[in-house]
Design a protein around this motif. Structure first.
Motif, PDB file in Angstrom:
ATOM      1  N   ARG A   1       0.567   9.626  -0.696  1.00 32.97           N
ATOM      2  CA  ARG A   1      -0.124   9.375  -2.030  1.00 32.97           C
ATOM      3  C   ARG A   1       0.141   9.709  -2.889  1.00 32.97           C
ATOM      4  O   ARG A   1       0.621  11.031  -3.716  1.00 32.97           O
ATOM      5  CB  ARG A   1      -1.791  10.344  -1.441  1.00 32.97           C
ATOM      6  N   GLY A   2      -0.097   9.107  -4.219  1.00 30.36           N
ATOM      7  CA  GLY A   2       0.172   9.265  -5.431  1.00 30.36           C
ATOM      8  C   GLY A   2       2.168   9.113  -5.874  1.00 30.36           C
ATOM      9  O   GLY A   2       2.422   9.755  -6.769  1.00 30.36           O
ATOM     10  N   LEU A   3       2.802   8.551  -4.654  1.00 32.07           N
ATOM     11  CA  LEU A   3       3.795   8.242  -5.080  1.00 32.07           C
ATOM     12  C   LEU A   3       4.356   7.841  -5.827  1.00 32.07           C
ATOM     13  O   LEU A   3       5.158   7.255  -7.019  1.00 32.07           O
ATOM     14  CB  LEU A   3       4.398   7.696  -3.869  1.00 32.07           C
ATOM     15  N   ARG A   4       3.564   6.344  -6.124  1.00 29.57           N
ATOM     16  CA  ARG A   4       3.951   5.582  -7.308  1.00 29.57           C
ATOM     17  C   ARG A   4       4.308   6.227  -8.539  1.00 29.57           C
ATOM     18  O   ARG A   4       4.824   5.768  -9.895  1.00 29.57           O
ATOM     19  CB  ARG A   4       3.137   4.516  -7.140  1.00 29.57           C
ATOM     20  N   PRO A   5       2.855   6.401  -8.674  1.00 31.92           N
ATOM     21  CA  PRO A   5       2.970   7.020 -10.608  1.00 31.92           C
ATOM     22  C   PRO A   5       3.634   8.352 -10.643  1.00 31.92           C
ATOM     23  O   PRO A   5       3.887   8.116 -12.065  1.00 31.92           O
ATOM     24  CB  PRO A   5       1.547   8.096 -10.791  1.00 31.92           C
ATOM     25  N   ILE A   6       3.892   8.846  -9.325  1.00 31.14           N
ATOM     26  CA  ILE A   6       4.813   9.877  -9.408  1.00 31.14           C
ATOM     27  C   ILE A   6       6.540   9.441  -9.880  1.00 31.14           C
ATOM     28  O   ILE A   6       7.445  10.036 -11.320  1.00 31.14           O
ATOM     29  CB  ILE A   6       4.966  11.002  -8.733  1.00 31.14           C
TER      30      ILE A   6
ATOM     31  N   THR B   1       6.141   8.345 -14.387  1.00 30.20           N
ATOM     32  CA  THR B   1       6.053   8.937 -14.614  1.00 30.20           C
ATOM     33  C   THR B   1       8.372   9.795 -14.804  1.00 30.20           C
ATOM     34  O   THR B   1       8.655   9.448 -15.372  1.00 30.20           O
ATOM     35  CB  THR B   1       5.324  10.227 -14.216  1.00 30.20           C
TER      36      THR B   1
ATOM     37  N   THR C   1       1.409  -1.382   0.059  1.00 29.74           N
ATOM     38  CA  THR C   1       0.025   0.044  -0.219  1.00 29.74           C
ATOM     39  C   THR C   1       0.617   1.509   0.084  1.00 29.74           C
ATOM     40  O   THR C   1       1.770   1.498   0.881  1.00 29.74           O
ATOM     41  CB  THR C   1      -0.587  -0.303   1.601  1.00 29.74           C
ATOM     42  N   GLU C   2       0.439   2.590  -1.008  1.00 37.37           N
ATOM     43  CA  GLU C   2       0.702   3.648  -0.488  1.00 37.37           C
ATOM     44  C   GLU C   2       0.637   4.151   0.849  1.00 37.37           C
ATOM     45  O   GLU C   2       0.045   4.011   0.991  1.00 37.37           O
ATOM     46  CB  GLU C   2       0.393   4.734  -2.240  1.00 37.37           C
TER      47      GLU C   2
END
Lengths: 99, 263
Positions: free
Chosen positions: B100-105, B108, B96-97
């Motif tokens: 928040r939003g760490l993985r997409p960033i 990318t 789990t992250e």
């Protein structure tokens, strides 16, 4: 085949290692990803050494290996120490300074 | 063959080796990110390192290839697995992250960074005509490396030895578990402490847990004559764990004094 293909592999491995350091939470896996980045840099050194016909790159890769070994020893000792006091190997749990 | 080498192309067997192993290495590295258990990551890492050793040997870096196998797949991965077993092999990573939003960033940024590196390498003119190490390695790779290491790089070599010793000492200091002096008072000392202490209240011995209390379990403090609980009667480790029960003053008013008749 062009010798520069090794450099592409090196770039990919380095990138994957960098993602792993950011994304993974287990301290040991993070550490392995750092090792992967160091290894990718070593592959670049060796490839450039071959491209330039010069052994200095290989000596540099040798020194990188020594430093990486030192880093592993100290880093794993730190992980063990943190685990002993916090019962966790997750990088998120060591957040005392945040609070 | 000779012509191929002159324009910087490698020999055919090396190309086959490369196209066989390079995708496998990249796939193993990707797998390292994706697998849940740290042990599987370690195995994949070892595979990547062995492939890199083969790459080194294929690129006329025989010494580094052997050192890679000995140091990395041997010592370092061994150390990793050892610590992994020590720290908890079953502690699989929570996927789990936390931010928040760490993985997409991260993904990318990685695609951008990797794309930048690859396009940079694609545009560069390096490697179009690889010089090769045939002349540098004429006396043998190990001899040539030793020549460099003990002449040009002798000072860094010494510094690195200091670094190794410092790292070993640091690891010993960090990992050393300092035991407290295991001092146990003798019976004589215990007896002296009991009678020459601040009060004679415990001279006759401390009450056991559960004496005059509602239950006679080990986690219930004994009641003193005035109804106050005596926490010293319960084992200190139970108290530290918070397993002590009924920690309150005994009150007669609480007790139902009406005795029911037995039938």
């Amino acid at each position: 085949m062009n010798a520069a293909n090794y450099l592409y592999v090196s770039a990919l491995l380095f990138t994957i290692g960098a993602v792993g350091v950011v994304v993974r939470r287990n301290a040991i896996v993070v550490f392995m990803c750092i090792e992967l980045m160091l290894n990718a840099a070593n592959l670049s050194f060796v490839t450039f050494s071959r491209i330039n016909g010069d052994l200095n790159g290989q000596v540099m890769a040798f020194f990188t290996m020594v430093v990486a070994a030192c880093e592993v020893v100290v880093g794993l000792a730190i992980i063990v120490t943190i685990y002993r006091s916090r019962r966790s190997a997750s990088v998120d749990d060591a957040s005392l300074l945040k609070r | 063959m000779q012509l191929a080498l002159q324009v910087g192309q490698t020999a055919q067997p090396e190309a086959i080796m490369f196209w066989l192993l390079a995708p496998l290495a990249v796939a193993a590295a990707l797998g390292m990110l994706l697998v849940k258990k740290a042990v599987h990551s370690a195995i994949l890492m070892a595979f990547v390192m062995i492939v890199l050793a083969i790459f080194y040997i294929a690129q006329d870096a025989v010494f580094l290839g052997i050192v890679q196998v000995v140091v990395y797949t041997g010592a370092v991965m061994m150390l990793f697995l050892f610590i992994l077993m020590l720290v908890g092999v079953d502690s699989s990573d929570s996927l789990t992250e936390t931010i928040r939003g760490l993985r997409p960033i991260a993904i990318t940024a990685a695609v951008g960074f990797g794309g930048l590196l690859v396009s940079l390498l694609g545009r560069a003119t390096i490697g179009r005509n690889a010089a090769g190490l045939a002349t540098a390695n004429a006396d043998g790779n190990v001899q040539a490396l030793a020549q460099l290491l003990f002449s040009t790089y002798v000072w860094p070599f010494e510094v690195v030895s200091a670094l190794l010793i410092t790292a070993a000492l640091g690891a010993m200091v960090l990992a050393h578990h300092h035991h407290k002096a295991d001092f146990r008072p003798t019976q004589r000392q215990l007896s002296i402490n009991r009678f020459r202490g601040e009060s004679l209240g415990s001279a006759a011995g401390l009450p056991g847990p559960g004496v005059y209390a509602r239950h006679n379990a080990v986690d219930v403090p004994a009641l003193l004559p005035d109804g106050t609980p005596a926490p010293t009667s319960v084992n200190a480790s139970l108290e530290a764990r918070g397993d002590m029960l009924d920690y309150k003053k005994f009150d007669l008013a609480e007790i139902n004094t009406k005795v029911e008749e037995e039938k």
